[in-house]
Design a protein around this motif. Structure first.
Motif, PDB file in Angstrom:
ATOM      1  N   VAL A 133       5.357  -8.057  11.576  1.00  0.00           N
ATOM      2  CA  VAL A 133       4.960  -7.372  12.806  1.00  0.00           C
ATOM      3  C   VAL A 133       4.810  -5.863  12.607  1.00  0.00           C
ATOM      4  O   VAL A 133       3.855  -5.254  13.101  1.00  0.00           O
ATOM      5  CB  VAL A 133       5.971  -7.671  13.931  1.00  0.00           C
ATOM      6  CG1 VAL A 133       5.675  -6.821  15.166  1.00  0.00           C
ATOM      7  CG2 VAL A 133       5.934  -9.149  14.282  1.00  0.00           C
ATOM      8  N   VAL A 134       5.741  -5.245  11.870  1.00  0.00           N
ATOM      9  CA  VAL A 134       5.710  -3.781  11.739  1.00  0.00           C
ATOM     10  C   VAL A 134       4.437  -3.294  11.041  1.00  0.00           C
ATOM     11  O   VAL A 134       3.739  -2.410  11.559  1.00  0.00           O
ATOM     12  CB  VAL A 134       6.976  -3.271  11.022  1.00  0.00           C
ATOM     13  CG1 VAL A 134       6.839  -1.784  10.694  1.00  0.00           C
ATOM     14  CG2 VAL A 134       8.201  -3.501  11.897  1.00  0.00           C
ATOM     15  N   PRO A 135       4.068  -3.832   9.860  1.00  0.00           N
ATOM     16  CA  PRO A 135       2.813  -3.368   9.243  1.00  0.00           C
ATOM     17  C   PRO A 135       1.579  -3.660  10.097  1.00  0.00           C
ATOM     18  O   PRO A 135       0.656  -2.838  10.160  1.00  0.00           O
ATOM     19  CB  PRO A 135       2.761  -4.135   7.921  1.00  0.00           C
ATOM     20  CG  PRO A 135       4.179  -4.482   7.628  1.00  0.00           C
ATOM     21  CD  PRO A 135       4.792  -4.754   8.959  1.00  0.00           C
ATOM     22  N   ALA A 136       1.563  -4.826  10.756  1.00  0.00           N
ATOM     23  CA  ALA A 136       0.414  -5.146  11.610  1.00  0.00           C
ATOM     24  C   ALA A 136       0.330  -4.180  12.786  1.00  0.00           C
ATOM     25  O   ALA A 136      -0.765  -3.746  13.175  1.00  0.00           O
ATOM     26  CB  ALA A 136       0.523  -6.582  12.109  1.00  0.00           C
ATOM     27  N   SER A 137       1.486  -3.820  13.341  1.00  0.00           N
ATOM     28  CA  SER A 137       1.500  -2.839  14.435  1.00  0.00           C
ATOM     29  C   SER A 137       1.019  -1.481  13.943  1.00  0.00           C
ATOM     30  O   SER A 137       0.302  -0.765  14.653  1.00  0.00           O
ATOM     31  CB  SER A 137       2.907  -2.716  15.017  1.00  0.00           C
ATOM     32  OG  SER A 137       3.347  -3.950  15.534  1.00  0.00           O
ATOM     33  N   GLY A 138       1.426  -1.123  12.720  1.00  0.00           N
ATOM     34  CA  GLY A 138       0.959   0.136  12.145  1.00  0.00           C
ATOM     35  C   GLY A 138      -0.546   0.157  11.969  1.00  0.00           C
ATOM     36  O   GLY A 138      -1.209   1.166  12.251  1.00  0.00           O
ATOM     37  N   ALA A 139      -1.103  -0.966  11.525  1.00  0.00           N
ATOM     38  CA  ALA A 139      -2.558  -1.050  11.362  1.00  0.00           C
ATOM     39  C   ALA A 139      -3.260  -0.961  12.713  1.00  0.00           C
ATOM     40  O   ALA A 139      -4.312  -0.322  12.841  1.00  0.00           O
ATOM     41  CB  ALA A 139      -2.930  -2.348  10.652  1.00  0.00           C
ATOM     42  N   ALA A 140      -2.670  -1.592  13.727  1.00  0.00           N
ATOM     43  CA  ALA A 140      -3.257  -1.529  15.067  1.00  0.00           C
ATOM     44  C   ALA A 140      -3.215  -0.102  15.609  1.00  0.00           C
ATOM     45  O   ALA A 140      -4.175   0.374  16.230  1.00  0.00           O
ATOM     46  CB  ALA A 140      -2.515  -2.474  16.008  1.00  0.00           C
ATOM     47  N   TRP A 141      -2.089   0.593  15.358  1.00  0.00           N
ATOM     48  CA  TRP A 141      -1.990   1.995  15.787  1.00  0.00           C
ATOM     49  C   TRP A 141      -3.025   2.851  15.059  1.00  0.00           C
ATOM     50  O   TRP A 141      -3.675   3.715  15.660  1.00  0.00           O
ATOM     51  CB  TRP A 141      -0.589   2.523  15.509  1.00  0.00           C
ATOM     52  CG  TRP A 141      -0.450   3.995  15.765  1.00  0.00           C
ATOM     53  CD1 TRP A 141      -0.225   4.617  16.956  1.00  0.00           C
ATOM     54  CD2 TRP A 141      -0.555   5.044  14.786  1.00  0.00           C
ATOM     55  NE1 TRP A 141      -0.182   5.981  16.786  1.00  0.00           N
ATOM     56  CE2 TRP A 141      -0.381   6.272  15.469  1.00  0.00           C
ATOM     57  CE3 TRP A 141      -0.776   5.060  13.411  1.00  0.00           C
ATOM     58  CZ2 TRP A 141      -0.418   7.494  14.815  1.00  0.00           C
ATOM     59  CZ3 TRP A 141      -0.818   6.282  12.756  1.00  0.00           C
ATOM     60  CH2 TRP A 141      -0.637   7.478  13.457  1.00  0.00           C
ATOM     61  N   ALA A 142      -3.183   2.615  13.763  1.00  0.00           N
ATOM     62  CA  ALA A 142      -4.171   3.372  12.988  1.00  0.00           C
ATOM     63  C   ALA A 142      -5.580   3.123  13.520  1.00  0.00           C
ATOM     64  O   ALA A 142      -6.391   4.052  13.630  1.00  0.00           O
ATOM     65  CB  ALA A 142      -4.086   2.991  11.515  1.00  0.00           C
ATOM     66  N   ALA A 143      -5.881   1.872  13.873  1.00  0.00           N
ATOM     67  CA  ALA A 143      -7.201   1.550  14.416  1.00  0.00           C
ATOM     68  C   ALA A 143      -7.421   2.255  15.751  1.00  0.00           C
ATOM     69  O   ALA A 143      -8.516   2.765  16.030  1.00  0.00           O
ATOM     70  CB  ALA A 143      -7.339   0.039  14.587  1.00  0.00           C
TER      71      ALA A 143
END
Length: 463
Positions: A133-143
């Motif tokens: 969840v944490v890396p996916a959330s980071g990618a979503a924030w970056a997007a």
């Protein structure tokens, strides 16, 4: 994969909780370090190959960006400040975030938690979920951040082609105004010319009095036919006594003069992301300083408050006590900005720049404070602070700034801005006693400007 490595992962002994626990830990760690590897070893090989291929492409892409920043910095920055590229990058990030979630939860399924040791089931599940969840959330924030940047680029910068520096420098007119978005009756409160060395990024900031009279126009300016001897200087199209449409023929009245009475002189201004009034002001500053103005940046002082708040405030060394609100007689003062190092929110900083009373130097001190405010904002716009608050900063930026700087030149200017941090800008203030705005000597002005530019230029190699 060798049979010895694959057998305990793909075909484990389901009746051995210690072995299943060890296997589960390995799958979770491998799935995090190299997404797709868990599926390749213990699950759907097709999904694993896809995930692993996407991961390898991502790693190659990151390495390519790092290499580009090291060996082709300007080209790389230009590439990633293109709104179409940012849109593609945003889509790829979202797609990889979804893939990461699919791979992560699929890895959790492959661990077969019920077969592991009882004391390890919750820790393994929590670790797997956390690493998914944490890396996916980071990618979503970056997007999301990229989307904010893309909106800023497409809404703020023009699509004009890049231009080369003039005599090794980029010259940008900086106008500060309190007018709203329609700019009705706009008269710039502060006028500065920023001249940037195209190699080093070192800059000269030239403060120009808004009440400067008689500004000359270059020979190729449409305004020269109306005012051949300078703005409002006799004789001109108004007769032997000179004059202009706006009454007092000073520099900050030029915008209204052209915008409302002679817009036809600059028929292509709007299509270039500018306006007739701004183009005329650029011509006047070119004539006054001897530096060809290539771009403008119009800063809405009224929107500074939102930008400063978005940045978390600024710090300024206040030289004298200044009122917040009030009139020239000291009535209705809301508060005071005290001397010394002061942390300011947007509201206080806005009054620091706007305050018309309480300063012995009057309007010239106000000009200087506005440039101090601009410098303080730039100091706060360090990469970590901007990245942390980027969406708020981007939203404030669209309200704050108008410019005709082409999007295609952003990479070059970002590179120069990073280089400029190594230098202190050279300030040239065209104010009394060196310059009398009412009776200016433009030969003296151009010499002061030339000296300032020379001080911010790299020394020529000997021989």
């Amino acid at each position: 994969m060798s049979l010895d490595l694959e057998r305990p992962l793909r075909n484990p002994d389901l009746e051995s909780p210690p072995l299943m626990t060890k296997r589960a830990r390995w799958l979770v760690v491998l799935g995090f370090l190299l997404p797709g590897s868990a599926q390749l070893l213990a699950g759907n090989r097709k999904l694993g190959r896809f995930g692993l291929g996407a991961t390898i492409l991502l790693i190659i892409g990151v390495l390519a960006v790092v290499a580009g920043l090291l060996f082709a910095r300007v080209a790389t920055l230009s590439f990633f400040t293109n709104s179409i590229v940012l849109l593609a990058l945003q889509i790829l990030l979202i797609a990889y975030a979804v893939l990461w979630l699919v791979l992560g939860f699929n890895t959790l399924r492959l661990t077969r938690l019920p077969r592991t040791q009882r004391g390890w089931r919750v820790p393994i599940a929590m670790l797997a979920i956390l690493l998914t969840v944490v890396p996916a959330s980071g990618a979503a924030w970056a997007a999301s951040t990229i989307n904010a940047g893309r909106a800023l680029l497409s809404g703020l910068f023009s699509g004009a082609p890049s231009v080369e520096p003039v005599d090794g420098r980029y010259n940008i007119l900086l106008l500060g105004t309190d007018a709203g978005a329609d700019r009705e009756g706009m008269r710039p409160d502060s006028i500065s010319l920023v001249s940037i060395d195209a190699k080093t990024g070192q800059s000269t900031i030239i403060g120009i009095p808004r009440e400067l009279e008689g500004t000359p126009f270059p020979e190729d300016s449409p305004m020269r036919e109306l005012h051949p001897n300078g703005f409002g200087v006799a004789p001109n199209t108004y007769g032997d006594w000179g004059g202009c449409e706006v009454g007092r023929c000073i520099l900050n009245g030029l915008f209204a003069e052209v915008e409302y009475f002679y817009p036809e002189l600059y028929p292509d201004a709007v299509s270039k992301g500018s306006s007739p009034g701004i183009e005329a002001t650029k011509d006047a500053v070119t004539g006054a300083t001897g530096l060809e103005v290539q771009f403008y940046v119009l800063v809405n002082m009224d929107a500074f408050e939102s930008l400063i708040n978005a940045l978390g405030g600024i710090t300024i060394d206040v030289k004298e006590r200044l009122p917040i609100g009030g009139d020239q007689y000291g009535n209705n003062v809301e508060g005071w900005i005290e001397p010394g190092l002061q942390g300011m929110d947007g509201y206080t900083a806005q009054w620091y720049a706007r305050s018309r009373y309480g300063s012995a130097a009057g309007d010239y001190a106000r000009m200087e404070r506005q440039r101090e405010l601009q410098a303080a904002i730039l100091a706060q716009m360090n990469p970590s602070n901007v990245l942390l608050r980027f969406q708020d900063v981007a939203a404030a930026g669209t309200e704050l700034v108008e410019t005709d700087i082409p999007e295609s030149m952003l990479g070059r200017f970002v590179d120069l801005a990073s280089k400029a941090r190594e230098f202190t800008p050279v300030n040239v203030e065209l104010v009394p006693p060196a310059v009398d705005p009412e009776y200016p000597d433009f030969g003296v002005i151009q010499q002061l400007v030339s000296d300032g530019v020379a001080a911010a230029s790299p020394a020529e190699p000997a021989g």
